[in-house]
Design an enzyme around this catalytic site. Structure first.
Site, PDB file in Angstrom:
ATOM      1  N   HIS A 307       0.853  -1.189   0.000  1.00 18.06           N
ATOM      2  CA  HIS A 307       0.000   0.000   0.000  1.00 18.06           C
ATOM      3  C   HIS A 307       0.883   1.231   0.000  1.00 18.06           C
ATOM      4  O   HIS A 307       1.938   1.235   0.622  1.00 18.06           O
ATOM      5  CB  HIS A 307      -0.909  -0.001   1.243  1.00 18.06           C
ATOM      6  CG  HIS A 307      -2.052   0.938   1.101  1.00 18.06           C
ATOM      7  ND1 HIS A 307      -1.957   2.280   1.385  1.00 18.06           N
ATOM      8  CD2 HIS A 307      -3.319   0.727   0.677  1.00 18.06           C
ATOM      9  CE1 HIS A 307      -3.121   2.852   1.141  1.00 18.06           C
ATOM     10  NE2 HIS A 307      -3.966   1.936   0.711  1.00 18.06           N
ATOM     11  N   ASP A 364      -8.034  -5.114   0.243  1.00 14.89           N
ATOM     12  CA  ASP A 364      -8.628  -5.955  -0.792  1.00 14.89           C
ATOM     13  C   ASP A 364      -8.159  -7.394  -0.779  1.00 14.89           C
ATOM     14  O   ASP A 364      -8.633  -8.206  -1.563  1.00 14.89           O
ATOM     15  CB  ASP A 364      -8.379  -5.323  -2.169  1.00 14.89           C
ATOM     16  CG  ASP A 364      -9.327  -4.169  -2.380  1.00 14.89           C
ATOM     17  OD1 ASP A 364     -10.468  -4.285  -1.878  1.00 14.89           O
ATOM     18  OD2 ASP A 364      -8.941  -3.172  -2.984  1.00 14.89           O
TER      19      ASP A 364
HETATM   20  N1  ACO Z   1       4.129  -7.791  -4.916  1.00 13.34           N
HETATM   21  C1  ACO Z   1       5.488  -7.810  -5.087  1.00 13.34           C
HETATM   22  N2  ACO Z   1       6.273  -6.737  -4.935  1.00 13.34           N
HETATM   23  C2  ACO Z   1       5.689  -5.579  -4.602  1.00 13.34           C
HETATM   24  C3  ACO Z   1       4.294  -5.477  -4.402  1.00 13.34           C
HETATM   25  C4  ACO Z   1       3.510  -6.641  -4.567  1.00 13.34           C
HETATM   26  N3  ACO Z   1       2.186  -6.595  -4.394  1.00 13.34           N
HETATM   27  N4  ACO Z   1       3.971  -4.210  -4.089  1.00 13.34           N
HETATM   28  C5  ACO Z   1       5.131  -3.528  -4.084  1.00 13.34           C
HETATM   29  N5  ACO Z   1       6.174  -4.352  -4.378  1.00 13.34           N
HETATM   30  C6  ACO Z   1       7.604  -3.987  -4.397  1.00 13.34           C
HETATM   31  C7  ACO Z   1       7.951  -3.170  -5.647  1.00 13.34           C
HETATM   32  O1  ACO Z   1       8.368  -4.015  -6.695  1.00 13.34           O
HETATM   33  C8  ACO Z   1       9.046  -2.300  -5.099  1.00 13.34           C
HETATM   34  O2  ACO Z   1      10.212  -3.093  -5.007  1.00 13.34           O
HETATM   35  P1  ACO Z   1      11.688  -2.406  -5.264  1.00 13.34           P
HETATM   36  O3  ACO Z   1      11.835  -1.388  -4.168  1.00 13.34           O
HETATM   37  O4  ACO Z   1      12.633  -3.554  -5.177  1.00 13.34           O
HETATM   38  O5  ACO Z   1      11.610  -1.794  -6.628  1.00 13.34           O
HETATM   39  C9  ACO Z   1       8.628  -1.983  -3.673  1.00 13.34           C
HETATM   40  O6  ACO Z   1       7.821  -3.113  -3.291  1.00 13.34           O
HETATM   41  C10 ACO Z   1       7.818  -0.711  -3.523  1.00 13.34           C
HETATM   42  O7  ACO Z   1       6.699  -0.787  -4.409  1.00 13.34           O
HETATM   43  P2  ACO Z   1       6.109   0.440  -5.225  1.00 13.34           P
HETATM   44  O8  ACO Z   1       5.350  -0.103  -6.389  1.00 13.34           O
HETATM   45  O9  ACO Z   1       7.191   1.438  -5.505  1.00 13.34           O
HETATM   46  O10 ACO Z   1       5.131   1.068  -4.136  1.00 13.34           O
HETATM   47  P3  ACO Z   1       3.950   2.051  -4.427  1.00 13.34           P
HETATM   48  O11 ACO Z   1       3.662   2.746  -3.153  1.00 13.34           O
HETATM   49  O12 ACO Z   1       4.236   2.889  -5.635  1.00 13.34           O
HETATM   50  O13 ACO Z   1       2.734   1.077  -4.836  1.00 13.34           O
HETATM   51  C11 ACO Z   1       0.883  -0.411  -4.686  1.00 13.34           C
HETATM   52  C12 ACO Z   1       1.741   0.652  -3.963  1.00 13.34           C
HETATM   53  C13 ACO Z   1       0.465   0.114  -6.074  1.00 13.34           C
HETATM   54  C14 ACO Z   1      -0.372  -0.662  -3.855  1.00 13.34           C
HETATM   55  C15 ACO Z   1       1.729  -1.701  -4.841  1.00 13.34           C
HETATM   56  O14 ACO Z   1       2.086  -2.192  -3.566  1.00 13.34           O
HETATM   57  C16 ACO Z   1       0.991  -2.797  -5.636  1.00 13.34           C
HETATM   58  O15 ACO Z   1       1.080  -2.813  -6.859  1.00 13.34           O
HETATM   59  N6  ACO Z   1       0.249  -3.713  -4.933  1.00 13.34           N
HETATM   60  C17 ACO Z   1      -0.530  -4.726  -5.600  1.00 13.34           C
HETATM   61  C18 ACO Z   1      -1.856  -4.115  -6.098  1.00 13.34           C
HETATM   62  C19 ACO Z   1      -2.822  -3.840  -4.956  1.00 13.34           C
HETATM   63  O16 ACO Z   1      -3.063  -4.674  -4.102  1.00 13.34           O
HETATM   64  N7  ACO Z   1      -3.430  -2.645  -5.028  1.00 13.34           N
HETATM   65  C20 ACO Z   1      -4.483  -2.256  -4.044  1.00 13.34           C
HETATM   66  C21 ACO Z   1      -3.985  -1.143  -3.182  1.00 13.34           C
HETATM   67  S1  ACO Z   1      -5.170  -0.809  -1.937  1.00 13.34           S
HETATM   68  C22 ACO Z   1      -6.345   0.087  -2.721  1.00 13.34           C
HETATM   69  O17 ACO Z   1      -6.150   0.811  -3.644  1.00 13.34           O
HETATM   70  C23 ACO Z   1      -7.659  -0.099  -2.225  1.00 13.34           C
END
Ligand code: ACO
Length: 428
Positions: A307, A364
């Protein structure tokens, strides 16, 4: 004396005020930065940018705190009705009994949608994703209520638009499902509460009696409350930025619905179930999928994990996980997806990759499993989220209009070609 932030640029020092919110959150007010220095800030994804001051929702991502208008999400999910929470978010305080009765009665009076809108539904293919249908239908409402086109017409006109939208969204959502099934539309039943009425329009058929199960209705009430607002997330920021151009409420909310649709935002609830089904069909080897999620060459991510703001736990996920166990037990459902979800959560939470990046299950991760238990089809999950988020979007839009916020218009750092002469096509 109030704090000052100093920025040194080109040998000069510039001072900017530090402002503090009621929960002691601090920000450097750089609204005069460009005028003073000629510089702008660069912050892709707005990870550090406060776009507004807001008195609606407070959240502390480190401590896992979420409050609507000062009330904790735990108390509201336990004790309140969704309509009470909607009133709280939109008007700022919990309603008295009289205020709640009037609000509920007013919503009930507007649940029907114009008969002509039925023809719009019929024109969509059966396979149309209900989020696409919902976004279009909500924008279409503006064509039936031209007086809503000027959002600043009067406070009474604004309230009427708000009531209409709150009342009609469940009808439009349920009809998008009925349409996909090519089943007859069920009209709202105004002696039912908000959640039960929606379930009636989703699941009743003209050919047989349908009684809403209170376990289902109560679970839905809780889920909608948990989703009702989440301060300046992607869809809410979209609603505010569209509304900042003085576009009407229907158009602004329609844009919010589109923003919510994406799998990185509200669409994650559908994506989680699809992921769990995929893992199940593949033999249920959770470790294999966790390894895939960690592999930077592999586009797979653990949906429902991570998140932007919660970096320890998502308080909504904690409530939902418990609700999920309760609902499945009360309904006598044994869902293999829940087992996979629990295994996945355990493996990921113990894994260094997820620990070091503060990746935890979000709201979620478990909501889809409850929706499945309630009989909601997978493609409708994000629509359910939209119904829940509607009061939050409305409250944020209303706040933005009442504060006379300027049109949202970020800047950029240009990285394209420098000026060059036009070359005629023969010489290119
Ligand atoms: N699975 C694997 N790796 C992940 C995940 C995941 N679900 N989420 C983040 N990471 C990793 C990224 O690859 C990144 O790694 P790095 O530092 O080695 O490059 C690090 O964790 C940080 O992730 P970001 O994408 O930069 O974080 P950001 O804050 O931009 O994104 C997000 C947050 C979009 C929610 C992300 O965690 C994600 O894609 N999650 C899966 C989708 C999801 O569940 N979305 C619902 C969010 S809740 C809502 O909107 C109601």
């Amino acid at each position: 004396m109030s704090e000052i932030a100093k920025i040194e640029l080109d040998g000069k020092t510039f001072e900017f005020p530090v402002i503090e919110g009621t929960e002691n959150e601090k920000a450097i007010d750089i609204s005069k930065l460009r005028d003073a220095t000629g510089y702008i800030t660069l912050d892709p994804g707005y990870k550090n940018t406060g776009a507004t001051k807001s008195s609606i929702t407070y959240l502390d991502g480190e401590k896992g705190i979420l409050h609507y208008r000062g009330y904790s999400i735990e108390q509201l999910a336990e004790k309140a009705s969704f309509i009470e929470v909607a009133y709280l978010l939109i008007y700022g305080n919990l309603p008295t009994q009289t205020e709640l009765d009037i609000f509920t009665n007013n919503i009930t009076k507007h649940t029907l949608v114009h008969e002509d809108m039925k023809q719009f539904f019929e024109a969509y293919p059966a396979k149309a994703h209900p989020m696409g249908v919902l976004a279009s239908m909500v924008c279409s409402l503006s064509t039936f209520y031209p007086e809503s086109l000027d959002p600043n017409r009067s406070p009474e006109a604004k309230d009427l638009t708000i009531l209409r939208l709150l009342a009609k969204l469940p009808t439009l959502a349920a009809w998008s499902y009925k349409n996909a099934m090519r089943h007859p539309f069920m009209y709202p039943k105004n002696d039912l509460n908000y959640c039960s009425n929606f379930l009636h329009m989703m699941f009743a058929m003209p050919t047989e009696d349908y009684t809403v199960d209170p376990v289902v209705s109560n679970a839905l009430n809780k889920l909608l409350i948990l989703h009702a607002d989440h301060e300046q997330n992607c869809s809410t920021s979209t609603v505010r930025i569209v509304g900042s151009s003085q576009a009407n409420l229907y158009a602004s909310i329609s844009a919010g619905i589109s923003a919510l649709w994406g799998p990185l935002h509200g669409g994650a609830n559908q994506a989680v179930i699809e992921m769990l089904e995929q893992i199940h069909a593949d033999g249920g080897d959770v470790d294999k999928w966790v390894t895939k999620a960690k592999d930077k060459e592999d586009p797979f991510r653990l949906m429902g994990f991570g998140h932007r703001v919660y970096k320890n736990f998502d308080p909504r996920a904690t409530i939902i996980k418990k609700a999920c166990d309760d609902v499945l037990e009360k309904m006598g459902i044994n869902d293999p997806m829940l087992e996979i979800a629990k295994k996945l959560e355990k493996v990921a939470l113990e894994d260094e990759y997820f620990k070091s990046r503060n990746l935890y299950p979000n709201v979620d991760f478990y909501s889809g499993i409850i929706y499945r238990a309630l009989g909601i089809p997978t493609e409708m999950f994000t629509v359910m989220f939209a119904i829940g988020r509607l009061p939050g979007w409305i409250a944020q839009w209303k706040e933005m209009t009442e504060n006379n916020e300027p049109i949202g218009r970020p800047r950029q750092i240009y990285t394209g070609a420098t000026p060059r002469e036009y070359v005629s096509i023969e010489k290119r």
